[in-house]
Design a protein around this motif. Structure first.
Motif, PDB file in Angstrom:
ATOM      1  N   THR A   1       7.565  10.233  94.562  1.00 29.79           N
ATOM      2  CA  THR A   1       8.046  11.358  95.372  1.00 29.79           C
ATOM      3  C   THR A   1       7.060  11.635  96.507  1.00 29.79           C
ATOM      4  OG1 THR A   1       6.968  12.905  93.849  1.00 29.79           O
ATOM      5  CG2 THR A   1       9.315  12.518  93.508  1.00 29.79           C
ATOM      6  N   ALA A   2       7.570  12.203  97.585  1.00 30.93           N
ATOM      7  CA  ALA A   2       6.745  12.656  98.706  1.00 30.93           C
ATOM      8  C   ALA A   2       7.375  13.928  99.254  1.00 30.93           C
ATOM      9  CB  ALA A   2       6.663  11.578  99.786  1.00 30.93           C
ATOM     10  N   GLY A   3       6.609  14.649 100.052  1.00 33.07           N
ATOM     11  CA  GLY A   3       7.146  15.848 100.675  1.00 33.07           C
ATOM     12  C   GLY A   3       7.371  16.995  99.703  1.00 33.07           C
ATOM     13  N   VAL A   4       6.690  16.986  98.560  1.00 27.57           N
ATOM     14  CA  VAL A   4       6.735  18.164  97.673  1.00 27.57           C
ATOM     15  C   VAL A   4       6.216  19.374  98.447  1.00 27.57           C
ATOM     16  CG1 VAL A   4       5.597  19.167  95.644  1.00 27.57           C
ATOM     17  CG2 VAL A   4       6.677  16.904  95.489  1.00 27.57           C
ATOM     18  N   HIS A   5       5.202  19.133  99.272  1.00 26.80           N
ATOM     19  CA  HIS A   5       4.806  20.098 100.301  1.00 26.80           C
ATOM     20  C   HIS A   5       5.372  19.579 101.622  1.00 26.80           C
ATOM     21  CE1 HIS A   5       1.433  21.156  97.371  1.00 26.80           C
ATOM     22  NE2 HIS A   5       2.258  22.164  97.409  1.00 26.80           N
ATOM     23  N   GLY A   6       6.073  20.444 102.342  1.00 23.71           N
ATOM     24  CA  GLY A   6       6.866  19.981 103.475  1.00 23.71           C
ATOM     25  C   GLY A   6       6.085  19.552 104.696  1.00 23.71           C
ATOM     26  N   ASP A   7       4.758  19.782 104.714  1.00 24.49           N
ATOM     27  CA  ASP A   7       3.961  19.428 105.892  1.00 24.49           C
ATOM     28  C   ASP A   7       3.023  18.255 105.615  1.00 24.49           C
ATOM     29  OD1 ASP A   7       2.265  20.732 104.187  1.00 24.49           O
ATOM     30  OD2 ASP A   7       1.453  22.134 105.654  1.00 24.49           O
TER      31      ASP A   7
ATOM     32  N   GLY B   1       8.776  29.635  98.015  1.00 24.22           N
ATOM     33  CA  GLY B   1       8.291  28.902  96.843  1.00 24.22           C
ATOM     34  C   GLY B   1       7.426  27.700  97.183  1.00 24.22           C
ATOM     35  N   ASN B   2       6.391  27.483  96.351  1.00 30.56           N
ATOM     36  CA  ASN B   2       5.565  26.276  96.420  1.00 30.56           C
ATOM     37  C   ASN B   2       6.091  25.345  95.324  1.00 30.56           C
ATOM     38  OD1 ASN B   2       3.600  24.312  96.121  1.00 30.56           O
ATOM     39  ND2 ASN B   2       1.880  25.737  96.318  1.00 30.56           N
ATOM     40  N   LEU B   3       6.723  24.248  95.739  1.00 34.82           N
ATOM     41  CA  LEU B   3       7.367  23.353  94.765  1.00 34.82           C
ATOM     42  C   LEU B   3       6.372  22.787  93.754  1.00 34.82           C
ATOM     43  CD1 LEU B   3       9.894  21.882  93.757  1.00 34.82           C
ATOM     44  CD2 LEU B   3       9.571  20.188  95.567  1.00 34.82           C
ATOM     45  N   ALA B   4       5.096  22.719  94.119  1.00 30.21           N
ATOM     46  CA  ALA B   4       4.076  22.197  93.200  1.00 30.21           C
ATOM     47  C   ALA B   4       3.499  23.284  92.292  1.00 30.21           C
ATOM     48  CB  ALA B   4       2.961  21.523  93.983  1.00 30.21           C
TER      49      ALA B   4
ATOM     50  N   THR C   1      13.718  26.797  95.293  1.00 27.95           N
ATOM     51  CA  THR C   1      12.580  25.928  94.961  1.00 27.95           C
ATOM     52  C   THR C   1      12.545  25.617  93.465  1.00 27.95           C
ATOM     53  OG1 THR C   1      11.384  26.918  96.815  1.00 27.95           O
ATOM     54  CG2 THR C   1      10.087  25.650  95.256  1.00 27.95           C
ATOM     55  N   ALA C   2      12.845  26.612  92.638  1.00 26.51           N
ATOM     56  CA  ALA C   2      12.863  26.385  91.185  1.00 26.51           C
ATOM     57  C   ALA C   2      13.995  25.437  90.797  1.00 26.51           C
ATOM     58  CB  ALA C   2      13.004  27.714  90.451  1.00 26.51           C
ATOM     59  N   ALA C   3      15.130  25.541  91.472  1.00 16.18           N
ATOM     60  CA  ALA C   3      16.257  24.649  91.167  1.00 16.18           C
ATOM     61  C   ALA C   3      15.930  23.212  91.581  1.00 16.18           C
ATOM     62  CB  ALA C   3      17.518  25.138  91.877  1.00 16.18           C
ATOM     63  N   ILE C   4      15.268  23.044  92.719  1.00 15.63           N
ATOM     64  CA  ILE C   4      14.854  21.698  93.142  1.00 15.63           C
ATOM     65  C   ILE C   4      13.914  21.105  92.091  1.00 15.63           C
ATOM     66  CG2 ILE C   4      13.465  20.437  94.834  1.00 15.63           C
ATOM     67  CD1 ILE C   4      14.595  22.355  96.989  1.00 15.63           C
ATOM     68  N   ALA C   5      12.943  21.901  91.624  1.00 16.80           N
ATOM     69  CA  ALA C   5      12.013  21.409  90.596  1.00 16.80           C
ATOM     70  C   ALA C   5      12.772  20.966  89.347  1.00 16.80           C
ATOM     71  CB  ALA C   5      11.001  22.504  90.247  1.00 16.80           C
TER      72      ALA C   5
ATOM     73  N   PRO D   1      -0.581  24.022  85.054  1.00 12.19           N
ATOM     74  CA  PRO D   1       0.877  23.963  84.889  1.00 12.19           C
ATOM     75  C   PRO D   1       1.601  24.137  86.223  1.00 12.19           C
ATOM     76  CG  PRO D   1       0.024  26.080  84.142  1.00 12.19           C
ATOM     77  CD  PRO D   1      -1.174  25.233  84.467  1.00 12.19           C
ATOM     78  N   GLY D   2       2.887  23.765  86.214  1.00 12.22           N
ATOM     79  CA  GLY D   2       3.733  23.996  87.381  1.00 12.22           C
ATOM     80  C   GLY D   2       3.819  22.840  88.335  1.00 12.22           C
ATOM     81  N   ARG D   3       2.933  21.846  88.162  1.00 18.51           N
ATOM     82  CA  ARG D   3       2.889  20.697  89.071  1.00 18.51           C
ATOM     83  C   ARG D   3       3.892  19.623  88.656  1.00 18.51           C
ATOM     84  NH1 ARG D   3      -1.187  24.488  89.627  1.00 18.51           N
ATOM     85  NH2 ARG D   3      -2.620  23.888  91.262  1.00 18.51           N
ATOM     86  N   THR D   4       4.203  18.744  89.603  1.00 13.69           N
ATOM     87  CA  THR D   4       4.984  17.550  89.261  1.00 13.69           C
ATOM     88  C   THR D   4       4.252  16.751  88.193  1.00 13.69           C
ATOM     89  OG1 THR D   4       3.875  16.401  91.081  1.00 13.69           O
ATOM     90  CG2 THR D   4       6.066  17.303  91.534  1.00 13.69           C
TER      91      THR D   4
END
Ligand SMILES: [Zn+2]
Length: 318
Positions: free
Chosen positions: A49-55, A102-105, A117-121, A180-183
């Protein structure tokens, strides 16, 4: 297609498949891009995966390059990749999502009934990470910070350590624990070896970082037997050990103009000055010191800093 209907084994072997997983969350329509290269023969599956953070862009480009160059007819196993894992943040050129902040990570394993963001995770964890024999999440330091090009892994996982050393980055970082919370923490919860990368970032793609990332993914594909050949990995120069949680880094208590006094990978003593925050009359507001001895692995490269932003992170050597 809806994520619940996505099963990589249903796609034809010996071919590339580009698709979107589409769903609604928090009243927003979301679409996750997926690139699947199905090897002609059955084997292991590398998930990237890439772009978990959009920048952070190095990983996006890496996935594009690898997807284009692979020949599925010569592969034993699959590559499954999501090049922009948080599309709202990606199109907004931001670390976090403009839809819900949301921070996806930080939100794995997520929630299908939660905000976007939670649904994407949730769908990434359930439908993408769950398909991996080895998982790699490509990050970089983003627009405002600077980090060395590195690969990180969870210390207790021998398979992850072996894969990290095969990746071929100059800096390898082993973490006794993963917050916790990370990919990566989601993959660890599944009992799956997981790796992540960091690089210089700053909103651009350094050619050397792209080379390390693309060579690293090829090395992992060879390591898993998906591609023929042996990995081409030079020995690492630094094997670091320590907490990689940038939420715990040295942060500013107020906004100001940062003057760093250290460089990346510089050894520092506990209490050594890392940098100073100035006001607009050039007066020092705050001095930042190393909380422990070690090497500097993160510097806030943009001189303007806001209260609470990570400025410096110091870690140990294995
Ligand atoms: Zn990141």
């Amino acid at each position: 297609m809806h994520p619940q209907d996505f099963h990589p084994e249903n796609f034809a072997r010996g071919a590339k498949h580009a698709l979107d997983l589409e769903f609604y969350a928090g009243g927003c329509r979301l679409s996750l891009p997926v690139l699947l290269v199905r090897g002609a023969a059955a084997g292991k599956r590398l998930v990237v995966t890439a772009g978990v953070h959009g920048d952070e862009y190095e990983g996006v480009r890496t996935i594009f390059e690898i997807y284009r160059e692979l020949d599925p007819r010569r592969m034993t196993g699959d590559l499954l990749a999501v090049p922009a894992a948080n599309p709202p943040a990606f199109w907004n050129v931001s670390r976090t999502s403009p839809l819900d902040g949301g921070n996806l990570a930080r939100v794995f394993p997520g929630d299908p009934a939660g905000p976007p963001t939670a649904a994407i995770a949730w769908y990434l964890d359930q439908r993408i990470l769950a398909c991996a024999d080895l998982y790699l999440d490509l990050h970089s330091a983003g627009v405002r910070c600077l980090m060395p090009t590195l690969i990180g892994y969870h210390e207790p996982d021998a398979a992850a350590r072996a894969a990290a050393l095969v990746f071929g980055a100059d800096v390898v970082w082993c973490h006794p624990s993963v917050a916790p919370g990370r990919t990566v923490s989601a993959a660890i919860a599944r009992g799956m070896p997981a790796l992540y990368t960091e690089a210089r970032g700053a909103g651009r793609i350094h050619p050397e970082d792209l080379e390390v990332y693309t060579r690293g993914v090829r090395n992992l594909l060879r390591h898993l037997g998906i591609l023929e050949g042996v990995p081409e990995a030079p020995p690492c120069r630094y094997h670091l050990r320590g907490d990689g949680n940038i939420d715990q880094s040295v942060a500013a208590s107020r906004r100001g103009f940062l003057v760093p006094k250290v460089t990346l990978l510089e050894p520092v003593a506990a209490g050594q000055e890392l940098g100073v925050l100035l006001d607009l009359h050039a007066e020092p507001l705050e001095t930042f010191r190393a909380p422990c001895a070690g090497l500097v692995v993160l510097i806030h490269a943009c001189p303007l800093v806001e209260a609470g932003e990570p400025l410096f992170l110091v870690t140990g050597i294995l």
